[in-house]
Design a protein around this motif. Structure first.
Motif, PDB file in Angstrom:
ATOM      1  N   ASN A  89       0.830  -1.202   0.000  1.00  0.00           N
ATOM      2  CA  ASN A  89       0.000   0.000   0.000  1.00  0.00           C
ATOM      3  C   ASN A  89       0.867   1.256   0.000  1.00  0.00           C
ATOM      4  O   ASN A  89       0.556   2.234  -0.676  1.00  0.00           O
ATOM      5  N   GLN A  92       2.208   1.802  -3.476  1.00  0.00           N
ATOM      6  CA  GLN A  92       1.229   2.414  -4.373  1.00  0.00           C
ATOM      7  C   GLN A  92       1.140   3.921  -4.104  1.00  0.00           C
ATOM      8  O   GLN A  92       1.057   4.714  -5.043  1.00  0.00           O
ATOM      9  N   TYR A  93       1.189   4.310  -2.848  1.00  0.00           N
ATOM     10  CA  TYR A  93       1.109   5.729  -2.501  1.00  0.00           C
ATOM     11  C   TYR A  93       2.358   6.488  -2.939  1.00  0.00           C
ATOM     12  O   TYR A  93       2.277   7.488  -3.647  1.00  0.00           O
ATOM     13  N   ASP A  98      -1.803   4.172  -9.934  1.00  0.00           N
ATOM     14  CA  ASP A  98      -3.262   4.110  -9.977  1.00  0.00           C
ATOM     15  C   ASP A  98      -3.714   2.661 -10.053  1.00  0.00           C
ATOM     16  O   ASP A  98      -3.228   1.886 -10.877  1.00  0.00           O
ATOM     17  N   LEU A 102      -8.068   4.170  -7.077  1.00  0.00           N
ATOM     18  CA  LEU A 102      -7.237   5.078  -6.280  1.00  0.00           C
ATOM     19  C   LEU A 102      -6.307   5.814  -7.249  1.00  0.00           C
ATOM     20  O   LEU A 102      -5.173   5.414  -7.472  1.00  0.00           O
ATOM     21  N   ARG A 108      -5.112   7.508  -2.233  1.00  0.00           N
ATOM     22  CA  ARG A 108      -4.153   6.493  -1.804  1.00  0.00           C
ATOM     23  C   ARG A 108      -3.733   6.704  -0.355  1.00  0.00           C
ATOM     24  O   ARG A 108      -3.527   5.747   0.395  1.00  0.00           O
ATOM     25  N   ARG A 111      -6.460   5.523   2.015  1.00  0.00           N
ATOM     26  CA  ARG A 111      -6.471   4.055   2.092  1.00  0.00           C
ATOM     27  C   ARG A 111      -5.476   3.544   3.132  1.00  0.00           C
ATOM     28  O   ARG A 111      -5.722   2.529   3.788  1.00  0.00           O
TER      29      ARG A 111
END
Length: 140
Positions: A89, A92-93, A98, A102, A108, A111
């Motif tokens: 996670n 991804q941030y 994407d 998100l 993001r 989340r």
């Protein structure tokens, strides 16, 4: 209170089983966004990570649904799993990837705050925290 805990345990079980199934089928490519870039050695390995984590999620989901006698242990293991996948996670941030709708840094970031909620629910709904508290790992 037991009914509420049981509801959330079963809800997590359905959620995890569904998420695991989606790893193996219709969301397989989107889950690549969850694999940290620092372990994406090759497309084949990345796909293996997605598939393997999907199988693990299905096992946890089914455990939450059907292993009532071992729910505390399953809850502890699921909480540890949620901790283990948190770097995905973060990946991804921080890498602005994407996936799953998100598509902004704000989405993001929000989340990221749900992971502790999942950890809490896994421990609380299964009495995993009580099991940990009574274990020799947390005794003084």
């Amino acid at each position: 209170m037991d009914y509420i805990k049981t509801f959330f345990r079963l809800l997590l079980g359905v959620f995890m089983t569904f998420a695991g199934f989606s790893h193996l089928t219709f969301s397989r490519l989107e889950f690549v966004a969850q694999v940290p870039t620092w372990i994406q050695f090759s497309p084949e390995f990345t796909d293996f990570v997605v598939l393997a984590s999907g199988v693990v999620e299905m096992i946890f989901g089914l455990g939450m649904l059907f292993l009532d006698k071992h729910k505390g242990t399953v809850g502890i293991l699921l909480a540890l799993f949620y901790i283990a996948i948190f770097p995905g996670n973060l990946n991804q941030y921080f890498n602005h990837i994407d996936a799953f709708g998100l598509n902004t840094d704000s989405a993001r970031l929000i989340r990221l705050f749900f992971q502790p909620v999942l950890i809490f629910l896994a421990l609380w709904s299964t009495d995993g925290y009580a099991k940990l508290k009574n274990s020799h790992f947390l005794r003084k």
